[in-house]
Motif scaffolding. Structure first.
Motif, PDB file in Angstrom:
ATOM      1  N   CYS A   1      -4.046  -0.642  -7.105  1.00  0.00           N
ATOM      2  CA  CYS A   1      -3.581   0.742  -7.081  1.00  0.00           C
ATOM      3  C   CYS A   1      -2.388   0.864  -8.013  1.00  0.00           C
ATOM      4  O   CYS A   1      -1.547   0.133  -8.005  1.00  0.00           O
ATOM      5  CB  CYS A   1      -2.920   0.771  -5.487  1.00  0.00           C
TER       6      CYS A   1
ATOM      7  N   CYS B   1       1.357   2.024  -6.530  1.00  0.00           N
ATOM      8  CA  CYS B   1       2.026   1.173  -5.944  1.00  0.00           C
ATOM      9  C   CYS B   1       1.935  -0.407  -6.417  1.00  0.00           C
ATOM     10  O   CYS B   1       2.681  -1.175  -5.979  1.00  0.00           O
ATOM     11  CB  CYS B   1       1.954   1.375  -4.387  1.00  0.00           C
TER      12      CYS B   1
ATOM     13  N   GLY C   1       0.851  -1.281   0.002  1.00  0.00           N
ATOM     14  CA  GLY C   1      -0.050  -0.136   0.222  1.00  0.00           C
ATOM     15  C   GLY C   1       0.816   1.236   0.142  1.00  0.00           C
ATOM     16  O   GLY C   1       1.934   1.223   0.178  1.00  0.00           O
ATOM     17  N   CYS C   2       0.282   2.466  -0.323  1.00  0.00           N
ATOM     18  CA  CYS C   2       0.966   3.655  -0.519  1.00  0.00           C
ATOM     19  C   CYS C   2      -0.005   4.643   0.018  1.00  0.00           C
ATOM     20  O   CYS C   2      -1.296   4.411   0.622  1.00  0.00           O
ATOM     21  CB  CYS C   2       1.697   3.916  -1.705  1.00  0.00           C
TER      22      CYS C   2
ATOM     23  N   GLN D   1      -1.718   6.426  -1.498  1.00  0.00           N
ATOM     24  CA  GLN D   1      -2.891   6.734  -2.372  1.00  0.00           C
ATOM     25  C   GLN D   1      -4.066   5.736  -1.907  1.00  0.00           C
ATOM     26  O   GLN D   1      -5.259   5.940  -2.478  1.00  0.00           O
ATOM     27  CB  GLN D   1      -2.441   6.723  -3.701  1.00  0.00           C
ATOM     28  N   CYS D   2      -3.396   4.780  -1.588  1.00  0.00           N
ATOM     29  CA  CYS D   2      -4.638   3.621  -1.251  1.00  0.00           C
ATOM     30  C   CYS D   2      -4.626   3.057   0.389  1.00  0.00           C
ATOM     31  O   CYS D   2      -5.562   2.066   0.437  1.00  0.00           O
ATOM     32  CB  CYS D   2      -4.206   2.307  -1.891  1.00  0.00           C
TER      33      CYS D   2
HETATM   34 ZN   LIG Z   1      -1.012   2.085  -3.481  1.00  0.00          ZN
END
Ligand SMILES: [Zn+2]
Length: 281
Positions: free
Chosen positions: A38, A41, A21-22, A24-25
């Motif tokens: 996503c 990433c 995950g990053c 953004q998500c």
């Molecule tokens: Zn992500």
């Protein structure tokens, strides 16, 4: 099935992701995903906040296309893979007070051997194809602590008879059998320790239609006779229609609709469900 009884299985907020995950998500309320993926990433969110109950003697259908997360859910519940986060409770296990996902692998093995059976789409995952059919059943019984050979043989031939495998073929290996027969041996093996819950993952996918109808008919019959609770996963709403009391519709790792199967078939609410229902007509 009735409102008075309490669930035999409860699943809460089950999440399974592949990837770290990053920014953004990572926030589950505000994810920027393409379907369940996503772009930033590469993380895949296979199961997102899944919560549901399964009642004693009930068949709960889970329908969705490939990649919807339904098979990931089944693998998670059978401890074939670890969840990212989430809870699952079984009423027959420590009175439903303990989250199964936090139990040791030894305890999870106990649960698999005593309280659940699973039938896989691919029989190679559920059977030793070179063992005898009755040997496959005995293996599951031994895993649950049985040691009495005569009793296991009696139980094994009773089970094979129940799934309509001729008893004179019980010493034959599943690799010599047709696809439909292999699924029936898998069902017999899954039932061997009288589990209260059976997990069925696309069990008739890939079989000829007439064979498929036979296997579904057998499952229906066994379910009525044994009053076993079932989670039934399929991409085919026709299969779900035949067996499931209630249905959950999954898309991109989420449940988009759930309710009584009849109700969903008659009055689908979500656009994806509408599309599934129309393709049945
Ligand atoms: Zn992500």
């Amino acid at each position: 099935m009735g409102q008075i009884s309490s669930p035999i299985m409860s699943v809460r907020q089950l999440n399974k992701q592949f990837g770290k995950g990053c920014e953004q998500c990572s926030n589950s309320d505000n994810r920027k995903l393409e379907r369940n993926y996503c772009r930033a990433c590469g993380t895949v969110y296979s199961c997102q906040n899944l919560s549901f109950d399964l009642y004693p003697g009930e068949v709960l259908g889970i329908v969705g296309e490939s990649g919807s997360g339904k098979s990931t859910l089944m693998r998670s519940l059978y401890f074939d893979q670890e969840v990212t986060t989430g809870e699952a409770y079984l009423q027959p296990y420590k009175e439903g007070a303990v989250n199964l996902f936090q139990e040791s692998s030894q305890q999870q093995k106990y649960i698999r051997n005593h309280l659940m059976g699973k039938v896989y789409q691919n029989p190679v995952l559920g059977l030793r194809m070179g063992f005898s059919s009755i040997g496959n059943i005995a293996e599951k019984m031994i895993a649950a602590g049985n040691r009495n050979v005569a009793a296991m043989e009696a139980r094994g031939s009773e089970l094979l008879d129940q799934v309509h495998i001729p008893v004179y073929r019980m010493k034959e290996a599943p690799k010599k059998f047709s696809g439909g027969m292999q699924q029936r041996v898998q069902i017999a093996k899954a039932l061997s320790n009288n589990p209260p819950i059976l997990l069925l993952d696309e069990v008739t996918t890939g079989l000829d239609l007439s064979v498929q109808a036979n296997v579904l008919d057998l499952i229906k019959h066994l379910q009525r006779e044994l009053k076993i609770s079932m989670l039934l996963v399929s991409h085919d709403l026709g299969v779900i229609r035949m067996l499931a009391d209630r249905t959950m519709v999954m898309l991109d790792g989420r449940v988009v609709e759930q309710g009584l199967t009849d109700q969903i078939l008659e009055d689908p609410q979500h656009a994806y469900t509408q599309q599934l229902v129309h393709s049945l007509l």
